[in-house]
Design an enzyme around this catalytic site. Sequence first.
Site, short mmCIF file in Angstrom:
data_model
loop_
_atom_site.label_atom_id
_atom_site.label_comp_id
_atom_site.label_asym_id
_atom_site.label_seq_id
_atom_site.Cartn_x
_atom_site.Cartn_y
_atom_site.Cartn_z
CG HIS A 163 -29.46 -33.63 13.97
ND1 HIS A 163 -30.69 -33.21 13.53
CD2 HIS A 163 -28.70 -33.84 12.86
CE1 HIS A 163 -30.67 -33.15 12.21
NE2 HIS A 163 -29.47 -33.53 11.78
CD GLU A 164 -25.32 -35.84 12.38
OE1 GLU A 164 -25.42 -36.82 11.60
OE2 GLU A 164 -25.57 -34.68 12.01
CG HIS A 197 -29.47 -38.27 10.52
ND1 HIS A 197 -30.48 -37.99 9.64
CD2 HIS A 197 -28.94 -37.07 10.88
CE1 HIS A 197 -30.56 -36.68 9.47
NE2 HIS A 197 -29.64 -36.11 10.22
#
Length: 87
Positions: free
Chosen positions: A68-69, A72
């Site tokens: 998820h990170e 980003h």
Amino acid sequence: CVYMDLYARPHKFHNAAHYAIQCGCELPGEEGGGYQLPTVMLACSVVRPQRGGSPPSLSVSAAETVFHEFGHALHSLLSRTRYQHLS
């Protein structure tokens, strides 16, 4: 450029986060002249495996958080914008 601080350690916060250290943007000057490349950092708190123990493995939740990170980070790295705050 991506810096990664993935492992938990004493006195480190326990949340995962993505930080834009330097945003990407067009550099002032002639049109199409240059582009400032972004620099980002990923911070997670994955439990470090014991030395000499079993091979490293991530829990499903930890793997989901890291990916998820990283998503980003990819967004920050691959966006090409004129103004840095829009990347």
